[in-house]
Design a protein around this motif. Structure first.
Motif, PDB file in Angstrom:
ATOM      1  N   VAL A  50     -30.273 -10.372  46.887  1.00 24.19           N
ATOM      2  CA  VAL A  50     -29.398  -9.800  47.916  1.00 24.19           C
ATOM      3  C   VAL A  50     -29.718  -8.317  48.118  1.00 24.19           C
ATOM      4  O   VAL A  50     -29.761  -7.823  49.252  1.00 24.19           O
ATOM      5  N   SER A  51     -29.978  -7.612  47.026  1.00 23.12           N
ATOM      6  CA  SER A  51     -30.318  -6.190  47.128  1.00 23.12           C
ATOM      7  C   SER A  51     -31.594  -5.993  47.937  1.00 23.12           C
ATOM      8  O   SER A  51     -31.685  -5.081  48.763  1.00 23.12           O
ATOM      9  N   ARG A  52     -32.581  -6.827  47.687  1.00 18.26           N
ATOM     10  CA  ARG A  52     -33.839  -6.717  48.434  1.00 18.26           C
ATOM     11  C   ARG A  52     -33.630  -6.993  49.921  1.00 18.26           C
ATOM     12  O   ARG A  52     -34.207  -6.317  50.780  1.00 18.26           O
ATOM     13  N   MET A  53     -32.813  -7.989  50.227  1.00 19.86           N
ATOM     14  CA  MET A  53     -32.539  -8.290  51.637  1.00 19.86           C
ATOM     15  C   MET A  53     -31.771  -7.148  52.285  1.00 19.86           C
ATOM     16  O   MET A  53     -32.067  -6.748  53.415  1.00 19.86           O
ATOM     17  N   ALA A  54     -30.777  -6.621  51.576  1.00 19.29           N
ATOM     18  CA  ALA A  54     -29.958  -5.535  52.136  1.00 19.29           C
ATOM     19  C   ALA A  54     -30.801  -4.293  52.383  1.00 19.29           C
ATOM     20  O   ALA A  54     -30.607  -3.593  53.383  1.00 19.29           O
ATOM     21  N   ARG A  55     -31.747  -4.019  51.492  1.00 19.90           N
ATOM     22  CA  ARG A  55     -32.568  -2.807  51.603  1.00 19.90           C
ATOM     23  C   ARG A  55     -33.379  -2.777  52.894  1.00 19.90           C
ATOM     24  O   ARG A  55     -33.736  -1.721  53.403  1.00 19.90           O
ATOM     25  N   LYS A  56     -33.635  -3.914  53.462  1.00 18.37           N
ATOM     26  CA  LYS A  56     -34.385  -3.966  54.716  1.00 18.37           C
ATOM     27  C   LYS A  56     -33.575  -3.414  55.882  1.00 18.37           C
ATOM     28  O   LYS A  56     -34.130  -3.008  56.896  1.00 18.37           O
ATOM     29  N   LYS A  57     -32.243  -3.365  55.726  1.00 19.73           N
ATOM     30  CA  LYS A  57     -31.390  -2.934  56.831  1.00 19.73           C
ATOM     31  C   LYS A  57     -30.522  -1.721  56.515  1.00 19.73           C
ATOM     32  O   LYS A  57     -30.068  -1.044  57.422  1.00 19.73           O
ATOM     33  N   VAL A  58     -30.246  -1.478  55.231  1.00 16.68           N
ATOM     34  CA  VAL A  58     -29.361  -0.366  54.865  1.00 16.68           C
ATOM     35  C   VAL A  58     -29.975   0.450  53.733  1.00 16.68           C
ATOM     36  O   VAL A  58     -30.849  -0.021  53.015  1.00 16.68           O
TER      37      VAL A  58
END
Length: 113
Positions: A50-58
């Motif tokens: 989830v952290s990796r996915m979130a880092r792409k946008k925030v």
């Protein structure tokens, strides 16, 4: 699928990611880097994903990890609050023994009802 339907109902952005077993296994050697200590919680792998996915946008995101401890989500904390006054009247050595017993038993074994 349920989360997708809720997101559609609420009109929110929704992202799904399906992790393969291979991807999950590849994260395991990285866990000491992220947690800096032995860590045996199965939430570690989804948290990293989830952290990796979130880092792409925030840039900054707050996780709910440790929320149970902060908000007394484990049954053992309810048990302690319920019996704290009685425990304080016990001699220190006896309290230590009780604490050791409580640590050795899963929190799911405590009944607060």
């Amino acid at each position: 699928m349920f989360a997708r339907r809720v997101a559609q109902h609420l009109g929110t952005d929704h992202t799904e990611y399906y992790c393969t077993p291979k991807e999950a296994l590849e994260i395991i050697p990285e866990l000491p880097y992220y947690y800096d200590e032995p860590f045996a919680d199965s939430s570690a792998i989804p948290t990293i994903l989830v952290s990796r996915m979130a880092r792409k946008k925030v840039v900054v995101a707050l996780s709910a990890d440790a929320g149970d401890e902060i908000f007394a989500g484990y049954n053992r904390y309810d048990y302690l609050l319920k019996h704290a006054k009685k425990l304080q009247t016990m001699p220190r050595l006896m309290r230590k023994a009780v604490a050791e017993v409580m640590e050795s038993v899963s929190s799911e074994k405590y009944s607060i009802l």
